[in-house]
Structures are given as structure tokens and as C-alpha cells.
Write a protein that holds these residues in place. Structure first.
Motif, PDB file in Angstrom:
ATOM      1  N   GLU A  43     -41.173  84.436  22.441  1.00 11.55           N
ATOM      2  CA  GLU A  43     -39.686  84.056  22.243  1.00 11.55           C
ATOM      3  C   GLU A  43     -39.127  84.611  21.004  1.00 11.55           C
ATOM      4  N   ALA A  44     -37.921  84.680  21.145  1.00  9.85           N
ATOM      5  CA  ALA A  44     -37.039  85.261  20.244  1.00  9.85           C
ATOM      6  C   ALA A  44     -35.631  84.551  19.864  1.00  9.85           C
ATOM      7  N   GLY A  45     -35.275  84.864  18.673  1.00 11.99           N
ATOM      8  CA  GLY A  45     -34.143  84.069  18.225  1.00 11.99           C
ATOM      9  C   GLY A  45     -32.721  85.023  18.038  1.00 11.99           C
ATOM     10  N   ASP A  46     -33.153  86.361  18.477  1.00 10.44           N
ATOM     11  CA  ASP A  46     -31.854  87.328  18.506  1.00 10.44           C
ATOM     12  C   ASP A  46     -32.306  88.460  19.347  1.00 10.44           C
ATOM     13  N   ALA A  86     -35.955  90.406  20.281  1.00 12.46           N
ATOM     14  CA  ALA A  86     -36.069  90.423  21.838  1.00 12.46           C
ATOM     15  C   ALA A  86     -36.678  91.630  22.320  1.00 12.46           C
ATOM     16  N   VAL A  87     -36.059  92.711  22.082  1.00  9.75           N
ATOM     17  CA  VAL A  87     -36.348  93.888  22.289  1.00  9.75           C
ATOM     18  C   VAL A  87     -37.735  94.487  21.664  1.00  9.75           C
ATOM     19  N   GLU A  88     -37.754  94.098  20.430  1.00 17.25           N
ATOM     20  CA  GLU A  88     -39.083  94.413  19.656  1.00 17.25           C
ATOM     21  C   GLU A  88     -40.175  93.704  20.409  1.00 17.25           C
ATOM     22  N   LEU A  89     -40.146  92.496  20.954  1.00 19.80           N
ATOM     23  CA  LEU A  89     -41.274  91.822  21.561  1.00 19.80           C
ATOM     24  C   LEU A  89     -41.346  92.005  22.977  1.00 19.80           C
ATOM     25  N   ALA A  90     -40.341  92.574  23.596  1.00 18.09           N
ATOM     26  CA  ALA A  90     -40.600  93.234  24.950  1.00 18.09           C
ATOM     27  C   ALA A  90     -41.179  94.331  24.903  1.00 18.09           C
ATOM     28  N   LEU A  91     -41.191  95.189  23.970  1.00 21.61           N
ATOM     29  CA  LEU A  91     -41.854  96.371  23.877  1.00 21.61           C
ATOM     30  C   LEU A  91     -43.406  96.269  23.570  1.00 21.61           C
ATOM     31  N   SER A  92     -43.709  95.203  22.933  1.00 24.12           N
ATOM     32  CA  SER A  92     -44.990  94.847  22.641  1.00 24.12           C
ATOM     33  C   SER A  92     -45.689  93.872  23.477  1.00 24.12           C
ATOM     34  N   HIS A  93     -45.047  93.048  24.111  1.00 25.01           N
ATOM     35  CA  HIS A  93     -45.653  92.055  25.263  1.00 25.01           C
ATOM     36  C   HIS A  93     -45.550  92.748  26.614  1.00 25.01           C
ATOM     37  N   ARG A 127     -27.192  89.721  15.520  1.00 28.41           N
ATOM     38  CA  ARG A 127     -27.844  91.243  15.434  1.00 28.41           C
ATOM     39  C   ARG A 127     -27.779  91.946  16.668  1.00 28.41           C
ATOM     40  N   LEU A 128     -28.094  91.539  17.936  1.00 28.99           N
ATOM     41  CA  LEU A 128     -27.824  92.439  19.133  1.00 28.99           C
ATOM     42  C   LEU A 128     -27.774  91.368  20.179  1.00 28.99           C
ATOM     43  N   ASP A 129     -26.367  91.508  20.923  1.00 25.29           N
ATOM     44  CA  ASP A 129     -26.064  90.543  22.154  1.00 25.29           C
ATOM     45  C   ASP A 129     -27.309  90.720  23.216  1.00 25.29           C
ATOM     46  N   GLY A 130     -27.068  89.731  24.256  1.00 23.64           N
ATOM     47  CA  GLY A 130     -28.165  89.897  25.347  1.00 23.64           C
ATOM     48  C   GLY A 130     -27.716  90.896  26.055  1.00 23.64           C
ATOM     49  N   LEU A 131     -26.549  91.504  26.216  1.00 22.82           N
ATOM     50  CA  LEU A 131     -26.166  92.276  27.011  1.00 22.82           C
ATOM     51  C   LEU A 131     -26.566  93.636  26.641  1.00 22.82           C
ATOM     52  N   LEU A 179     -40.398  86.788  28.785  1.00 18.33           N
ATOM     53  CA  LEU A 179     -39.870  86.558  27.159  1.00 18.33           C
ATOM     54  C   LEU A 179     -38.678  85.954  27.247  1.00 18.33           C
ATOM     55  N   LEU A 180     -38.455  84.939  26.403  1.00 18.29           N
ATOM     56  CA  LEU A 180     -37.582  84.019  26.316  1.00 18.29           C
ATOM     57  C   LEU A 180     -36.588  84.433  25.040  1.00 18.29           C
ATOM     58  N   ALA A 181     -35.412  84.714  25.028  1.00 24.57           N
ATOM     59  CA  ALA A 181     -34.547  84.791  23.634  1.00 24.57           C
ATOM     60  C   ALA A 181     -33.405  83.970  23.830  1.00 24.57           C
ATOM     61  N   ASP A 182     -33.180  83.208  22.565  1.00 23.95           N
ATOM     62  CA  ASP A 182     -31.934  82.405  22.758  1.00 23.95           C
ATOM     63  C   ASP A 182     -31.897  82.016  21.183  1.00 23.95           C
ATOM     64  N   ASP A 183     -30.787  82.138  20.608  1.00 24.77           N
ATOM     65  CA  ASP A 183     -30.674  81.669  19.239  1.00 24.77           C
ATOM     66  C   ASP A 183     -30.763  80.293  18.816  1.00 24.77           C
ATOM     67  N   GLU A 184     -30.681  79.482  19.941  1.00 30.76           N
ATOM     68  CA  GLU A 184     -30.791  78.076  19.717  1.00 30.76           C
ATOM     69  C   GLU A 184     -32.241  77.416  19.911  1.00 30.76           C
ATOM     70  N   PRO A 185     -32.941  76.958  19.162  1.00 29.04           N
ATOM     71  CA  PRO A 185     -34.409  76.462  19.146  1.00 29.04           C
ATOM     72  C   PRO A 185     -34.331  75.331  20.296  1.00 29.04           C
TER      73      PRO A 185
END
Length: 218
Positions: free
Chosen positions: A32-35, A39-46, A59-63, A5-11
Motif C-alpha cells: 500500500e502507498a499513500g502517494d 507507489a512507483v517505488e513499491l511497484a518496482l520492488s513488489h 508528490r505524483l498523481d495517479g495518472l 498494489l493499492l495507492a491512495d492518500d486517504e488511509p
């Protein structure tokens, strides 16, 4: 295949990282997630093998996202994308559950090596990241080096070998092959090393290995 799962706010960053990982042959970006919240939601589903998270996201930083993912999905590895300007975040992130740190502007080979190492249960620090984080962790590098060497002096020769390979980003299975040991034996050695050094995880052990000079910093 390592599912990421890749998460970064820059496309543009996401596109570049996804292309690098996709070219590796054994890594697949499944979401892929932009925030951080997404990212947390996609991690739970994937339920990926590894989450590769930018440190600074809306919305929620990476840490914080790493900490939430770690609590909800303890079997999912987490690795952070960082820049030179975020060294202080890396230094404070060792307890967030992340097991790897790579530079966005670094060598693509480091990114691939890091994903493989962390997904395999290891820890990975890009050499340039490790060098700068060590500088952030204390004011006197020579003093820290001496302190680290004093700490590892308590280890047996085999334990120091294992610590060096942990610092190099190898997983338990890779260490077992390198040292011609059973993987279960390596796992026991790693646990012993963490306990004897008084560190919480493999990333902290890796940094100590760098400080002590067990791992070459390029």
C-alpha cells in the motif's frame, strides 16, 4: 492469486478497498502507498499483477504514476480509482496506460470484477463511469452514438461480438470461452478490431462499444 498494489492518500479509503479485495478470495493486496511516488517505488520492488491507483495523490498523481509504471513494468496492469468530480481526468487518461476505471463510491462487486478483468488482460469501466466519460468526450451524445455505430458498421459480425465483450470487461481467455474460440484467435480478433477502429487500447475500444450501444449501461 491476483497480487495488487493499492495507492491512495486517504488511509480510510485504502483500508476499505483492501478489505473488499481481501474478501474476494483470489485477490491479495501485497503493498500500500499513500502517494504516487511511493507507489512507483513499491511497484518496482513488489512487481504486482495490478496497480490500483487513486487519480489525485500528493508528490505524483495517479495518472503520471500509471505512465511511469507502464514504462517500467509493461507486464503490470494499471487500474484507476476515481470520483464523479474527476471525469475530465478519466477522459484524458486513456493514453496513460490504465486499463480500468472504477468509482470509489461504487458497488464493491464492480471493484472486484474490474480487478479480475484488468489483471486478466481485459479492460473495465464501471457502467456509471463509462456513461459520464462518454458525455465528457463530446457535446452531442446522439451524434457520438451515430458516429460510433457508423465506425463499428465496418466490422464483421464476429468482430462486433468481440468488441462487445471487450467493452464488458472480459479478458481474452474469457472471450475465448464465451465464443468457443482458441485464445490466440481472440487475441488476433482484438488486434484487428483495434486497428480497424483506429483506437490505441482496450479502454478506448470499450468506450466506443458503450457509445455504439453494444454494452448495456446500468
Amino acid at each position: 492469486m491476483i497480487r495488487v498494489l493499492l495507492a491512495d492518500d486517504e488511509p480510510m479509503i485504502r483500508a476499505g478497498v483492501a478489505a473488499i479485495l481481501g474478501a474476494a478470495g483470489d485477490i491479495e493486496v501485497v503493498a500500500e502507498a499513500g502517494d504516487g511516488h511511493h507507489a512507483v517505488e513499491l511497484a518496482l520492488s513488489h512487481r504486482p499483477d495490478l496497480c490500483l491507483l487513486d487519480i489525485r495523490m500528493p508528490r505524483l498523481d495517479g495518472l503520471r504514476a500509471a505512465a511511469e509504471i507502464g514504462r517500467a513494468l509493461p507486464g503490470t496492469a494499471v487500474m484507476m480509482l476515481t470520483t464523479f468530480s474527476e471525469d475530465e481526468y478519466v477522459a484524458s487518461a486513456l493514453g496513460s496506460g490504465a486499463a480500468g476505471f472504477v468509482l470509489k463510491s461504487g458497488d464493491p462487486r464492480e471493484l472486484i470484477a474490474g480487478v479480475r478483468a484488468v489483471a486478466g488482460g481485459g479492460a473495465y469501466l464501471s457502467p456509471s463511469v463509462a456513461r459520464r466519460v462518454i458525455a465528457q468526450l463530446g457535446s452531442g451524445q446522439l451524434g457520438r452514438q451515430a458516429g460510433a455505430r457508423a465506425r463499428i458498421a465496418e466490422l464483421t459480425g464476429r468482430e462486433r461480438e468481440v468488441l462487445a465483450l471487450v467493452g464488458a470487461g472480459l479478458s481474452n481467455a474469457e472471450i475465448a470461452r464465451r465464443l468457443h474460440l482458441v485464445e490466440g484467435t481472440v487475441k488476433a480478433y482484438v488486434s484487428q478490431v483495434l486497428a480497424r477502429l483506429g483506437v490505441k487500447n482496450r479502454v478506448q475500444a470499450a468506450i466506443l462499444a458503450y457509445e455504439a450501444g453494444l454494452v448495456h449501461q446500468e
